[in-house]
Design an enzyme around this catalytic site. Sequence first.
Site, PDB file in Angstrom:
ATOM      1  N   GLY A  69       0.803  -1.217   0.000  1.00  0.00           N
ATOM      2  CA  GLY A  69       0.000   0.000   0.000  1.00  0.00           C
ATOM      3  C   GLY A  69       0.837   1.268   0.000  1.00  0.00           C
ATOM      4  N   THR A  70       1.911   1.284   0.768  1.00  0.00           N
ATOM      5  CA  THR A  70       2.731   2.489   0.871  1.00  0.00           C
ATOM      6  C   THR A  70       3.335   2.856  -0.477  1.00  0.00           C
ATOM      7  OG1 THR A  70       3.226   1.961   3.168  1.00  0.00           O
ATOM      8  CG2 THR A  70       4.739   3.480   2.059  1.00  0.00           C
ATOM      9  N   ASN A 149      -8.342   3.577   8.304  1.00  0.00           N
ATOM     10  CA  ASN A 149      -7.734   2.441   8.989  1.00  0.00           C
ATOM     11  C   ASN A 149      -7.845   2.512  10.511  1.00  0.00           C
ATOM     12  OD1 ASN A 149      -5.842   4.563   7.996  1.00  0.00           O
ATOM     13  ND2 ASN A 149      -4.511   3.646   9.535  1.00  0.00           N
ATOM     14  N   GLN A 177      -7.668  -0.579   3.242  1.00  0.00           N
ATOM     15  CA  GLN A 177      -8.449  -1.173   4.348  1.00  0.00           C
ATOM     16  C   GLN A 177      -9.796  -1.697   3.875  1.00  0.00           C
ATOM     17  OE1 GLN A 177      -7.937  -2.178   7.399  1.00  0.00           O
ATOM     18  NE2 GLN A 177      -5.991  -1.129   7.551  1.00  0.00           N
ATOM     19  N   SER A 197      -3.306  -3.539  -1.017  1.00  0.00           N
ATOM     20  CA  SER A 197      -2.203  -4.239  -0.352  1.00  0.00           C
ATOM     21  C   SER A 197      -2.657  -5.629   0.058  1.00  0.00           C
ATOM     22  CB  SER A 197      -1.792  -3.437   0.884  1.00  0.00           C
ATOM     23  OG  SER A 197      -0.780  -4.107   1.584  1.00  0.00           O
ATOM     24  N   HIS A 199      -1.413  -7.851   2.339  1.00  0.00           N
ATOM     25  CA  HIS A 199      -1.353  -8.360   3.722  1.00  0.00           C
ATOM     26  C   HIS A 199      -2.532  -7.917   4.584  1.00  0.00           C
ATOM     27  CE1 HIS A 199       0.245  -4.921   6.239  1.00  0.00           C
ATOM     28  NE2 HIS A 199       0.551  -4.445   5.043  1.00  0.00           N
ATOM     29  N   THR A 235      12.571  -7.198 -10.980  1.00  0.00           N
ATOM     30  CA  THR A 235      11.998  -8.527 -11.199  1.00  0.00           C
ATOM     31  C   THR A 235      10.719  -8.678 -10.383  1.00  0.00           C
ATOM     32  OG1 THR A 235      14.194  -9.405 -11.584  1.00  0.00           O
ATOM     33  CG2 THR A 235      12.488 -11.010 -11.012  1.00  0.00           C
ATOM     34  N   CYS A 321       1.567   2.194  12.706  1.00  0.00           N
ATOM     35  CA  CYS A 321       2.749   3.025  12.467  1.00  0.00           C
ATOM     36  C   CYS A 321       2.964   4.002  13.613  1.00  0.00           C
ATOM     37  CB  CYS A 321       2.592   3.802  11.171  1.00  0.00           C
ATOM     38  SG  CYS A 321       2.048   2.772   9.823  1.00  0.00           S
TER      39      CYS A 321
END
Length: 378
Positions: A69-70, A149, A177, A197, A199, A235, A321
């Site tokens: 996401g970042t 989030n 989210q 994202s 995860h 890659t 964070c």
Amino acid sequence: MNYFDHAATTPMRPEVLEAMTPYFLEQYGNPSSIHGVGRKARAALDASRRTLATWIGATPNEIVFTSGGTESDNYALFGAAYANRHKGKHVITTKIEHHAVLHAMGQLEREGFDVTYLDVDESGAISVAALKDALRDDTILVSVMYGNNEVGTIQPIADIGTLLADRDTLFHTDAVQALGTEAIDVHALGVDLLSASAHKVNGPTGIGFLFIKTGVKLATRSFGGQQERKRRAGTENVPGAVGFSRAAELVIAERNERVTAYREMADTLLHTLDELGVEYEVNGANRLPHIVNLYLPGIELEPFLIMMDMRGCAISSGSACTAGTIEPSHVLTAMYGQSDRTKQSVRISFGLGNTVDDVTRLAERLHEVVSTFMNGVR
Ligand SMILES: Cc1ncc(COP(=O)(O)O)c(C=O)c1O
């Protein structure tokens, strides 16, 4: 341990690991290689891209893999700002974005862009009228997250899409989210750029994507090989892409069931707290179903979270964070100003593996720990 911090990250599903494993051990080729091993990896990457595109109503060419996401947020914002700076230098966002957006905006300001940060109301929502007022002739980009989030509030993305439809202003949404529970169609929403994202949806860490609508040009941020149609060098993470697409398939298949389960969990949590006489208020409204942010008057955040952890409940103070430093949350501050509420609120976020019984026990533990603060017996 009962894990209620799925907004921070989620456990990877065994089905996802199973889908990924052959791409570490057998089909480990580089998708750019001409030989058969490489071609198999390319085929897997293409198939994953197709699945992920279908998930959000996009076409495969509109999906660029990133590390999460970042990176997607950074690529969207810097890419859009620099590709359009000849048209203007004004960008609009909100005060409650994830730091991946807010800190990128701060950097854009240092690099000469002019950023407007929209306020939110007490429910955590922006006003589309205020956004309309903030638009200028030189506004080149608007970035508003889909669902927050920390408190879960969902923003009026389709309305913003409609507002911007006839303008030469790009529209980015951070849907990191939201994708686990919301049915998202990028074209119906009218977005040009969307961040995702893996995860956060029971996929692997280290892979995400940016949806870039056909025809939208972004300035290149990454130089090297010609991967991802020259948009992101390096890659490709084939096992990651395969895992992300498997996770997306499972989200699609189970979304309705999950939403119903999370709603029941949220109801159970609040109902049990009521029964136990715990004083609380819910922060945010019109929320993503997996996030419940609670103001618990009188608690002290850090010891509270540690005491919950000692009782086997992993919950958090908001965004992971900022959790290391436990500063007052910028999201709650935007909603309620500088007040006790911004320092005495916790986030509970549901996910796979949680049951209603676990949630009842969580409410009991919350009651116990809140009581220690009320009685001053710590
Ligand atoms: C709304 C939002 N955007 C972006 C991110 C960053 O995503 P990643 O951890 O994949 O870099 C997160 C993660 O907490 C998030 O919740």
